[in-house]
Design a protein around this motif. Structure first.
Motif, PDB file in Angstrom:
ATOM      1  N   LYS A 425      38.189  -0.559  53.506  1.00 27.34           N
ATOM      2  CA  LYS A 425      39.296   0.234  54.594  1.00 27.34           C
ATOM      3  C   LYS A 425      40.637   0.016  53.952  1.00 27.34           C
ATOM      4  N   ASP A 426      41.009  -1.277  53.530  1.00 26.52           N
ATOM      5  CA  ASP A 426      42.342  -1.551  53.127  1.00 26.52           C
ATOM      6  C   ASP A 426      42.718  -0.539  51.894  1.00 26.52           C
ATOM      7  N   THR A 427      41.674  -0.400  50.936  1.00 26.02           N
ATOM      8  CA  THR A 427      41.979   0.451  49.917  1.00 26.02           C
ATOM      9  C   THR A 427      42.197   1.833  50.128  1.00 26.02           C
ATOM     10  N   LEU A 428      41.263   2.536  51.040  1.00 24.70           N
ATOM     11  CA  LEU A 428      41.389   3.834  51.482  1.00 24.70           C
ATOM     12  C   LEU A 428      42.698   3.754  52.150  1.00 24.70           C
ATOM     13  N   MET A 429      43.389   2.894  52.950  1.00 26.56           N
ATOM     14  CA  MET A 429      44.494   3.421  53.685  1.00 26.56           C
ATOM     15  C   MET A 429      45.694   3.188  52.619  1.00 26.56           C
ATOM     16  N   LEU A 430      45.565   2.388  51.686  1.00 25.13           N
ATOM     17  CA  LEU A 430      46.711   2.244  50.637  1.00 25.13           C
ATOM     18  C   LEU A 430      46.644   3.473  49.831  1.00 25.13           C
ATOM     19  N   TRP A 431      45.403   4.263  49.416  1.00 22.72           N
ATOM     20  CA  TRP A 431      45.376   5.331  48.694  1.00 22.72           C
ATOM     21  C   TRP A 431      46.002   6.672  49.456  1.00 22.72           C
ATOM     22  N   GLN A 432      45.801   6.566  50.698  1.00 20.99           N
ATOM     23  CA  GLN A 432      46.203   7.807  51.686  1.00 20.99           C
ATOM     24  C   GLN A 432      47.461   7.507  51.504  1.00 20.99           C
ATOM     25  N   LEU A 433      48.043   6.482  51.751  1.00 25.41           N
ATOM     26  CA  LEU A 433      49.735   6.104  51.881  1.00 25.41           C
ATOM     27  C   LEU A 433      50.627   6.649  50.774  1.00 25.41           C
ATOM     28  N   ILE A 434      49.728   6.379  49.495  1.00 28.94           N
ATOM     29  CA  ILE A 434      50.062   6.906  48.029  1.00 28.94           C
ATOM     30  C   ILE A 434      50.585   8.368  48.151  1.00 28.94           C
ATOM     31  N   GLN A 435      49.254   9.023  48.707  1.00 26.73           N
ATOM     32  CA  GLN A 435      49.180  10.551  48.308  1.00 26.73           C
ATOM     33  C   GLN A 435      50.130  11.091  49.507  1.00 26.73           C
ATOM     34  N   ARG A 436      50.575  10.693  50.608  1.00 27.30           N
ATOM     35  CA  ARG A 436      51.449  11.109  51.558  1.00 27.30           C
ATOM     36  C   ARG A 436      52.876  11.010  50.883  1.00 27.30           C
ATOM     37  N   LEU A 437      53.012   9.706  50.264  1.00 28.30           N
ATOM     38  CA  LEU A 437      54.429  10.026  49.536  1.00 28.30           C
ATOM     39  C   LEU A 437      54.776  11.025  48.529  1.00 28.30           C
ATOM     40  N   PHE A 438      53.720  11.457  47.770  1.00 28.24           N
ATOM     41  CA  PHE A 438      53.924  12.251  46.701  1.00 28.24           C
ATOM     42  C   PHE A 438      53.672  13.695  47.118  1.00 28.24           C
ATOM     43  N   LEU A 439      53.079  13.965  48.424  1.00 26.28           N
ATOM     44  CA  LEU A 439      52.658  15.273  48.927  1.00 26.28           C
ATOM     45  C   LEU A 439      53.993  15.817  49.249  1.00 26.28           C
ATOM     46  N   GLY A 440      55.332  15.123  49.443  1.00 26.98           N
ATOM     47  CA  GLY A 440      56.543  15.870  49.878  1.00 26.98           C
ATOM     48  C   GLY A 440      57.168  16.494  48.607  1.00 26.98           C
ATOM     49  N   ASN A 441      56.799  16.136  47.464  1.00 28.74           N
ATOM     50  CA  ASN A 441      57.338  16.706  46.104  1.00 28.74           C
ATOM     51  C   ASN A 441      57.007  17.927  45.903  1.00 28.74           C
ATOM     52  N   GLU A 442      57.622  18.631  44.898  1.00 27.95           N
ATOM     53  CA  GLU A 442      57.475  19.934  44.763  1.00 27.95           C
ATOM     54  C   GLU A 442      56.007  19.788  43.633  1.00 27.95           C
ATOM     55  N   GLY A 443      55.445  21.125  43.649  1.00 32.17           N
ATOM     56  CA  GLY A 443      54.399  20.895  42.526  1.00 32.17           C
ATOM     57  C   GLY A 443      52.955  20.700  43.236  1.00 32.17           C
ATOM     58  N   LEU A 459      50.130  14.812  38.469  1.00 31.44           N
ATOM     59  CA  LEU A 459      51.236  15.630  39.191  1.00 31.44           C
ATOM     60  C   LEU A 459      51.528  16.666  38.342  1.00 31.44           C
ATOM     61  N   PHE A 460      51.331  18.178  38.732  1.00 33.12           N
ATOM     62  CA  PHE A 460      51.758  19.140  38.031  1.00 33.12           C
ATOM     63  C   PHE A 460      52.918  19.801  38.416  1.00 33.12           C
TER      64      PHE A 460
END
Length: 759
Positions: A425-443, A459-460
């Motif tokens: 559960k902790d691993t899944l929550m951390l992976w989701q946090l990381i993906q949210r941080l990068f979703l705001g970027n372009e590409g 990251l393309f």
């Protein structure tokens, strides 16, 4: 994203098409009205010209009739015998003294000028030889008549004395202003038009008819103030209503015409009886004013009609286009809302209802498809990263990989500072946090989990590496207050699309090994130089730790371990170097256990990788290594106190003759013991079978010999007691998890190998 052709006012839009159609109809009607206006303007112009010509014709005809009537009246008098006789008497009145005839002639004259329709001011009979005149008021001398009673500077008495008819019966002279002068005053008689006739058969008797020119103009003119002229056959002016204009000249021949000179229209009419030219001058403004008023009226009506038509076109186009625009807006809307009520028109309402249902279904399908596409991409990239070929039926998934685009890769490795109650559960929550941080970027972004504790982000079109590092720094700040876990983050440069993803993953995996030994989140961009790279090789291949263990001196062994850890710490060694050192220490301890015939359960269990994975400090390694060697040293002390001479002989013999073809029967014969007894005795004392102990001893020496690259594997097999090289390879792999060749290759590259099985 809406393109230019999607615009409401694009050329091919329905609204524009409708407006263009309406405007085309309006333009056609406006063109028809304009052409009609031009045609009517010409017609109006022609009609106004015709009216002026007809008016002038009527005026000319009236003048001609008047002149003809006057001539006919005088001719009628000349045909009267009495009139002729009386004029003959009056011609010689000085001789015959017939003054009674004067009253008779005067009465004949009264019948002429008393007619108001003839507009005769006076009828003067001029007896040239007698030099006197007879008119309505009686007789008078010719000189008095034309110098006092009918005086004019154009017609002085001398003019009349010199007047001749030149074979003409009637001659009309130019009009002039006449005055009457009495004793005390001078009275204007107005503009009179002299008409001179020859009184037949007397050539020296003239009839001078004074026509009132103004009354004639009033009677026969058009009543306007436009200039009017009467020209004789020579083009000289006989009569003019204006002294400011002189007509261009007379016309030749019969008929009429008009022409424009400057801002004036000149209308000409030739008289059929007298040959006079009648001219009327009409200002151009007089003709165009009526046309201008009509043009303004028509232009105003046309403008109003066009504006009203355009407004109606806009209204109807909007009413027809608005439901379709709402429908298009509903189709382009990203939310799941339907088309709504398009229009009160039944057909549009039905379309709106159907489209709402279609859009809802489409939104559900699109959401589901996006989710499945994301899973497909992750599946494809996971296989790509792990270099696993795709199923032949799924080769089209290769199209989901944007390998022709620039990309950057970030590899995250999760470590726990302390055991977690729910690591998944902790691993899944951390992976989701990381993906949210990068979703705001372009590409575009793809997340792949190559290992349970690893996350790989691709990251393309991500921009420069500095932007990625800024986002990672934000993540690091968020994890500073996290007490239970930390991350190791490896960041690649921005690769071109030609760089394989497997190469990028391999480079990032190598960068993860650059982590330093602490419990903070670390961001690694490039490898750091370290002098501890080959430290574990020396420990693994050397005999220093083994010799210390054989000595049984616990203080010396623990001190040596502490010094090695301190040296690694001073050399800024990576965490991987600490793990390699610990693995080498375990291997040397295992050799010592085998060499001394100690119990194998004295080695720390479970597998080393699981023990070292979450170590983040030198103290943890120190405590673990101390716990490793203390049981061995304790067992050595216990065994030295209770050492059996038979067992000592067997162990010593095996240690010296392991390279020979020995077995249990051979050793039992040397001790005069049965093989069964010796096997049971050895198992009881050592905790391991005789054959297993001998194989472990031989494999241990074989590992040392494999470090000598000059020796072939077949030679090493013979030196450690294996006559068949295949048996040697099979036993070596069963004991170490690697073939001899793999073991030699891994140690040559500096990678630690455990003797307890495959890692």
């Amino acid at each position: 994203m809406r393109t230019k052709t999607d615009s409401k006012f694009a050329f091919n839009a329905l609204f524009v098409k409708l407006m263009l159609s309406f405007l085309g109809v309006i333009l056609l009607l406006a063109s028809f009205n304009l052409f009609s206006h031009i045609y009517l303007s010409k017609k109006v112009y022609q009609e106004m010209v015709r009216q002026n010509e007809l008016g002038l014709q009527q005026t000319a005809l009236s003048y001609e009739n008047h002149f003809r009537l006057t001539q006919n009246i005088i001719l009628a008098l000349n045909q009267s015998a009495k009139w002729t006789a009386n004029l003959g008497l009056l011609s010689h009145i000085g001789e015959n003294r017939r003054y009674d005839v004067v009253s008779e002639v005067k009465s004949d004259l009264v019948t002429i000028y008393s007619n108001p329709f003839l507009h005769i001011e006076n009828f003067i009979l001029y007896f040239k030889e007698a030099d006197y005149v007879l008119e309505k008021d009686g007789t008078s001398r010719m000189n008095d008549m034309f110098s006092k009673y009918y005086a004019s500077k154009e017609y002085p008495p001398e003019y009349w004395r010199q007047q001749t008819m030149d074979k003409q019966y009637m001659k009309i002279l130019p009009a002039a202003d006449f005055t009457e002068t009495t004793m005390n005053s001078m009275r204007p008689l107005g503009s009179l038009l002299p008409l001179v006739v020859e009184v037949l058969p007397y050539k020296e008797v003239y009839g001078i008819v004074m026509l009132n020119a103004r009354e004639l103009q009033t009677a026969y003119g058009d009543g306007s103030s436009n200039p009017f002229y009467i020209l004789d056959s020579n083009g000289d002016t006989l009569f003019s209503t204006s002294i400011d204009h002189t007509p261009p000249g007379a016309v030749s021949g019969n008929g009429s015409y008009h022409k424009q000179v400057g801002d004036q229209y000149y209308f000409y009419q030739k008289g059929g009886h007298t040959g006079f030219t009648y001219v009327r001058v009409t200002p151009a403004a007089a003709i165009t004013s009526g046309m201008r008023q009509m043009q303004l009226l028509l232009a105003a009506l046309l403008t109003a009609a066009v504006l009203a038509s355009i407004l109606c076109s806009l209204f109807f186009s909007f009413r027809l286009n608005q439901p379709l625009q709402r429908l298009i807006a509903a189709l382009e809307r990203k939310s799941g809302a339907g088309a709504g009520k398009l229009s009160s028109v039944k057909e549009f309402a039905i379309i709106g209802d159907r489209m709402s249902r279609i859009l809802e279904t489409n939104q559900f399908i699109q959401t589901d498809l996006e989710h499945k596409n994301s899973l497909v991409r992750q599946y494809a990239y996971s296989h790509k990263v792990k270099n696993i070929p795709l199923n032949p039926n799924l080769l089209d998934l290769e199209d989901t990989q944007a390998e022709d685009q620039p990309y950057a890769a970030v590899l995250f490795k999760l470590s726990f500072k302390q055991p977690s109650q729910s690591p998944e559960k902790d691993t899944l929550m951390l992976w989701q946090l990381i993906q949210r941080l990068f979703l705001g970027n372009e590409g575009d972004m793809v997340a792949v989990q190559p290992e349970q504790n690893q996350l790989l982000l691709l990251l393309f079109r991500c921009g420069p590496q500095s932007g990625i590092l800024q986002t990672l720094q934000t993540l690091k700040e968020l994890l500073e207050e996290e007490p239970a876990l930390y991350l190791t983050i490896a960041v690649s440069p921005v690769y071109s699309g030609e760089t394989p993803i497997t190469d990028a993953y391999g480079s990032l995996s190598s960068l993860l090994k650059e982590r330093r030994l602490n419990k903070e989140t670390q961001i690694i961009v490039e490898p750091r130089a370290s002098s501890a790279r080959s430290f574990h090789v020396k420990v693994t291949h050397g005999e220093e730790l083994s010799n210390l263990l054989l000595s049984g001196n616990e203080e010396a062994v623990l001190g040596w371990l502490d010094r090695q850890l301190e040296q690694l710490n001073q050399k800024d060694a990576a965490a991987e170097d600490f793990r390699a050192f610990a693995a080498g220490a375990v291997e040397q301890a295992g050799k010592t256990v085998m060499k001394l015939g100690l119990r194998e359960d004295v080695l720390i269990q479970p597998v080393l990788k699981e023990n070292f994975e979450n170590f983040y400090s030198t103290g943890q390694y120190r405590a673990w290594l101390h716990a490793l060697v203390r049981p061995i040293l304790a067992d050595m002390r216990t065994k030295s106190e209770t050492k059996d001479p038979v067992l000592a002989y067997v162990l010593d013999y095996l240690d010296k003759h392991y390279g020979e073809n020995i077995n249990l029967n051979l050793v039992a014969d040397k001790l005069n013991l049965s093989p069964g007894y010796l096997s049971t005795f050895f198992k009881e004392k050592q905790g391991i079978n005789f054959s297993d102990y001998l194989n472990n001893l031989r494999i241990g020496h074989a590992k040392e010999l494999l470090m000598n690259l000059d020796l072939r594997i077949q030679e090493i097999a013979l030196q450690v007691g294996y006559l068949n090289v295949n048996s040697f390879i099979r036993m070596f792999k069963r004991a170490s998890g690697l073939t001899p060749g793999e073991y030699r290759k891994s140690h040559a590259s500096g990678t630690p190998v455990s003797g307890d099985g495959p890692e």
